[in-house]
Scaffold this motif. Structure first.
Motif, PDB file in Angstrom:
ATOM      1  N   TYR A  62       0.838  -1.200   0.000  1.00 32.56           N
ATOM      2  CA  TYR A  62       0.000   0.000   0.000  1.00 32.56           C
ATOM      3  C   TYR A  62       0.874   1.251   0.000  1.00 32.56           C
ATOM      4  O   TYR A  62       0.634   2.189   0.743  1.00 32.56           O
ATOM      5  N   GLN A  63       1.891   1.258  -0.843  1.00 30.54           N
ATOM      6  CA  GLN A  63       2.826   2.368  -0.894  1.00 30.54           C
ATOM      7  C   GLN A  63       2.147   3.670  -1.293  1.00 30.54           C
ATOM      8  O   GLN A  63       2.465   4.739  -0.758  1.00 30.54           O
ATOM      9  N   ARG A  64       1.198   3.568  -2.202  1.00 31.89           N
ATOM     10  CA  ARG A  64       0.493   4.777  -2.638  1.00 31.89           C
ATOM     11  C   ARG A  64      -0.295   5.389  -1.483  1.00 31.89           C
ATOM     12  O   ARG A  64      -0.311   6.609  -1.307  1.00 31.89           O
ATOM     13  N   LEU A  65      -0.951   4.532  -0.696  1.00 27.03           N
ATOM     14  CA  LEU A  65      -1.685   5.019   0.469  1.00 27.03           C
ATOM     15  C   LEU A  65      -0.739   5.660   1.467  1.00 27.03           C
ATOM     16  O   LEU A  65      -1.049   6.701   2.057  1.00 27.03           O
ATOM     17  N   TYR A  66       0.439   5.058   1.669  1.00 33.54           N
ATOM     18  CA  TYR A  66       1.418   5.586   2.605  1.00 33.54           C
ATOM     19  C   TYR A  66       1.911   6.960   2.178  1.00 33.54           C
ATOM     20  O   TYR A  66       2.137   7.844   3.008  1.00 33.54           O
ATOM     21  N   GLN A  67       2.062   7.164   0.885  1.00 32.49           N
ATOM     22  CA  GLN A  67       2.565   8.438   0.370  1.00 32.49           C
ATOM     23  C   GLN A  67       1.494   9.522   0.357  1.00 32.49           C
ATOM     24  O   GLN A  67       1.796  10.698   0.542  1.00 32.49           O
ATOM     25  N   GLN A  68       0.240   9.124   0.145  1.00 29.49           N
ATOM     26  CA  GLN A  68      -0.829  10.111   0.015  1.00 29.49           C
ATOM     27  C   GLN A  68      -1.437  10.507   1.356  1.00 29.49           C
ATOM     28  O   GLN A  68      -1.964  11.607   1.489  1.00 29.49           O
ATOM     29  N   ASN A  69      -1.389   9.614   2.327  1.00 29.30           N
ATOM     30  CA  ASN A  69      -1.956   9.902   3.643  1.00 29.30           C
ATOM     31  C   ASN A  69      -0.875  10.491   4.538  1.00 29.30           C
ATOM     32  O   ASN A  69       0.093   9.816   4.882  1.00 29.30           O
ATOM     33  N   LYS A  70      -1.029  11.751   4.929  1.00 28.32           N
ATOM     34  CA  LYS A  70       0.031  12.409   5.698  1.00 28.32           C
ATOM     35  C   LYS A  70       0.138  11.879   7.125  1.00 28.32           C
ATOM     36  O   LYS A  70       1.175  12.057   7.780  1.00 28.32           O
ATOM     37  N   TYR A  71      -0.919  11.242   7.607  1.00 25.15           N
ATOM     38  CA  TYR A  71      -0.904  10.772   8.987  1.00 25.15           C
ATOM     39  C   TYR A  71      -0.134   9.459   9.160  1.00 25.15           C
ATOM     40  O   TYR A  71       0.406   9.190  10.230  1.00 25.15           O
ATOM     41  N   LEU A  72      -0.095   8.627   8.125  1.00 24.38           N
ATOM     42  CA  LEU A  72       0.613   7.348   8.238  1.00 24.38           C
ATOM     43  C   LEU A  72       2.119   7.541   8.434  1.00 24.38           C
ATOM     44  O   LEU A  72       2.707   6.894   9.317  1.00 24.38           O
ATOM     45  N   PRO A  73       2.796   8.394   7.664  1.00 26.66           N
ATOM     46  CA  PRO A  73       4.228   8.613   7.929  1.00 26.66           C
ATOM     47  C   PRO A  73       4.499   9.206   9.309  1.00 26.66           C
ATOM     48  O   PRO A  73       5.503   8.866   9.943  1.00 26.66           O
ATOM     49  N   ILE A  74       3.604  10.084   9.774  1.00 23.42           N
ATOM     50  CA  ILE A  74       3.783  10.662  11.109  1.00 23.42           C
ATOM     51  C   ILE A  74       3.652   9.579  12.178  1.00 23.42           C
ATOM     52  O   ILE A  74       4.443   9.511  13.135  1.00 23.42           O
ATOM     53  N   ALA A  75       2.652   8.707  12.019  1.00 16.69           N
ATOM     54  CA  ALA A  75       2.480   7.604  12.962  1.00 16.69           C
ATOM     55  C   ALA A  75       3.676   6.660  12.914  1.00 16.69           C
ATOM     56  O   ALA A  75       4.142   6.171  13.953  1.00 16.69           O
ATOM     57  N   ASP A  76       4.178   6.406  11.711  1.00 15.56           N
ATOM     58  CA  ASP A  76       5.349   5.536  11.558  1.00 15.56           C
ATOM     59  C   ASP A  76       6.560   6.133  12.264  1.00 15.56           C
ATOM     60  O   ASP A  76       7.319   5.420  12.946  1.00 15.56           O
ATOM     61  N   PHE A  77       6.749   7.427  12.125  1.00 17.87           N
ATOM     62  CA  PHE A  77       7.868   8.094  12.794  1.00 17.87           C
ATOM     63  C   PHE A  77       7.711   8.044  14.313  1.00 17.87           C
ATOM     64  O   PHE A  77       8.679   7.792  15.044  1.00 17.87           O
ATOM     65  N   ALA A  78       6.487   8.265  14.814  1.00 15.10           N
ATOM     66  CA  ALA A  78       6.242   8.244  16.252  1.00 15.10           C
ATOM     67  C   ALA A  78       6.512   6.856  16.834  1.00 15.10           C
ATOM     68  O   ALA A  78       7.152   6.725  17.888  1.00 15.10           O
ATOM     69  N   VAL A  79       6.064   5.819  16.136  1.00 14.68           N
ATOM     70  CA  VAL A  79       6.294   4.458  16.612  1.00 14.68           C
ATOM     71  C   VAL A  79       7.784   4.107  16.538  1.00 14.68           C
ATOM     72  O   VAL A  79       8.324   3.432  17.413  1.00 14.68           O
ATOM     73  N   THR A  80       8.452   4.583  15.502  1.00  9.04           N
ATOM     74  CA  THR A  80       9.898   4.350  15.371  1.00  9.04           C
ATOM     75  C   THR A  80      10.660   4.973  16.533  1.00  9.04           C
ATOM     76  O   THR A  80      11.557   4.354  17.110  1.00  9.04           O
ATOM     77  N   ALA A  81      10.281   6.208  16.893  1.00 10.16           N
ATOM     78  CA  ALA A  81      10.925   6.865  18.035  1.00 10.16           C
ATOM     79  C   ALA A  81      10.636   6.113  19.331  1.00 10.16           C
ATOM     80  O   ALA A  81      11.514   5.976  20.195  1.00 10.16           O
ATOM     81  N   LEU A  82       9.400   5.603  19.458  1.00 12.05           N
ATOM     82  CA  LEU A  82       9.042   4.846  20.661  1.00 12.05           C
ATOM     83  C   LEU A  82       9.861   3.567  20.781  1.00 12.05           C
ATOM     84  O   LEU A  82      10.389   3.252  21.861  1.00 12.05           O
ATOM     85  N   PHE A  83      10.003   2.823  19.678  1.00 13.13           N
ATOM     86  CA  PHE A  83      10.768   1.583  19.723  1.00 13.13           C
ATOM     87  C   PHE A  83      12.254   1.852  19.946  1.00 13.13           C
ATOM     88  O   PHE A  83      12.950   1.020  20.545  1.00 13.13           O
ATOM     89  N   THR A  84      12.751   2.974  19.472  1.00 12.53           N
ATOM     90  CA  THR A  84      14.144   3.341  19.757  1.00 12.53           C
ATOM     91  C   THR A  84      14.360   3.451  21.260  1.00 12.53           C
ATOM     92  O   THR A  84      15.340   2.921  21.805  1.00 12.53           O
TER      93      THR A  84
END
Length: 242
Positions: free
Chosen positions: A124-146
């Motif tokens: 679902y790469q197109r959805l990931y690129q078009q939805n601005k909230y998914l990359p933000i959520a991905d970044f937040a979860v990445t910071a949490l797992f770090t």
């Protein structure tokens, strides 16, 4: 229901995101998470010592211990060197399950999240690129797992040190009351093999490094780093030129 199905894009396999740092590192995180929780969660070790009473045969004490390292619930029989062949029940010392279970839990959650993220990237790469909230959520979860990998790896590193101290044959001999009696010979056995547990700590900190590095690539995909509407800006610039 039909309208919602039409809005949600269909799965479309595209492995090209795996060639980018964000996707490639996610594959490494998936693999190293498995190594981390498997090397810790599947461990079993043995601590041994022998006791020889005066005018008696040598007794071998062999104690098996394993994840989650609730050592204080592991009992063994030690000779008393009194009234012939009599034994008393003793327990190992320490409960180190909290740090071990926390470490394994972070590894399992990482594995599940990386699986879901990889499905999103390649399907679902197109959805990931078009939805601005998914990359933000991905970044937040990445910071949490770090943060979680740093805390859990540090806690488990200390927990492993305590496990080693509690399961050393020398510690076992000190805990056996009869070994403090004169004319009783207590001999330590081989040290328990801790290679897998040492590897789990290494994999834990390697996961921390991977997630730290991936935080930057996840941040680059967010609207905080990218222009909010680059296409609109370009069209506006074109109209000004005319």
């Amino acid at each position: 229901m039909e309208a919602a199905a039409q809005k949600f894009p269909a799965f479309k396999l595209d492995i090209s995101p795996l060639k980018e740092p964000l996707g490639f590192i996610k594959v490494l995180q998936w693999v190293f998470a498995i190594f981390a929780f498997a090397t810790c969660g599947g461990y079993t070790g043995t601590s041994m010592a022998s006791v020889k009473c005066l005018n008696s045969k040598e007794d071998l004490i062999s104690i098996n211990f394993s994840y989650p390292f609730r050592l204080n619930k592991i009992s063994y029989q030690a000779p008393t060197c009194k009234n012939g062949s009599t034994y008393e029940t003793q327990d190992l010392i320490g409960d180190f399950s909290s740090s071990a279970e926390f470490f394994v839990a972070v590894g399992v959650l990482t594995f599940l999240y990386c699986t879901a993220a990889l499905v999103l990237y390649v399907g679902y790469q197109r959805l990931y690129q078009q939805n601005k909230y998914l990359p933000i959520a991905d970044f937040a979860v990445t910071a949490l797992f770090t943060f979680l990998w740093l805390v859990s790896s540090s806690a488990w590193a200390q927990g492993l040190t305590d496990v080693k101290n509690s399961t050393r044959p020398t510690t076992l001999i000190r805990a056996i009351s009869v070994c403090q009696v004169k004319n009783v010979v207590c001999t330590q056995g081989a040290l328990p093999s801790m290679g897998r547990l040492n590897a789990s700590v290494i994999f834990g900190f390697m996961n921390f490094i991977l997630w730290s590095g991936n935080s930057w690539f996840a941040f680059k995909e967010t609207s905080w780093h990218k222009p909010a509407n680059p296409q609109g800006v370009a069209e506006q610039g074109a109209s000004v030129e005319h």
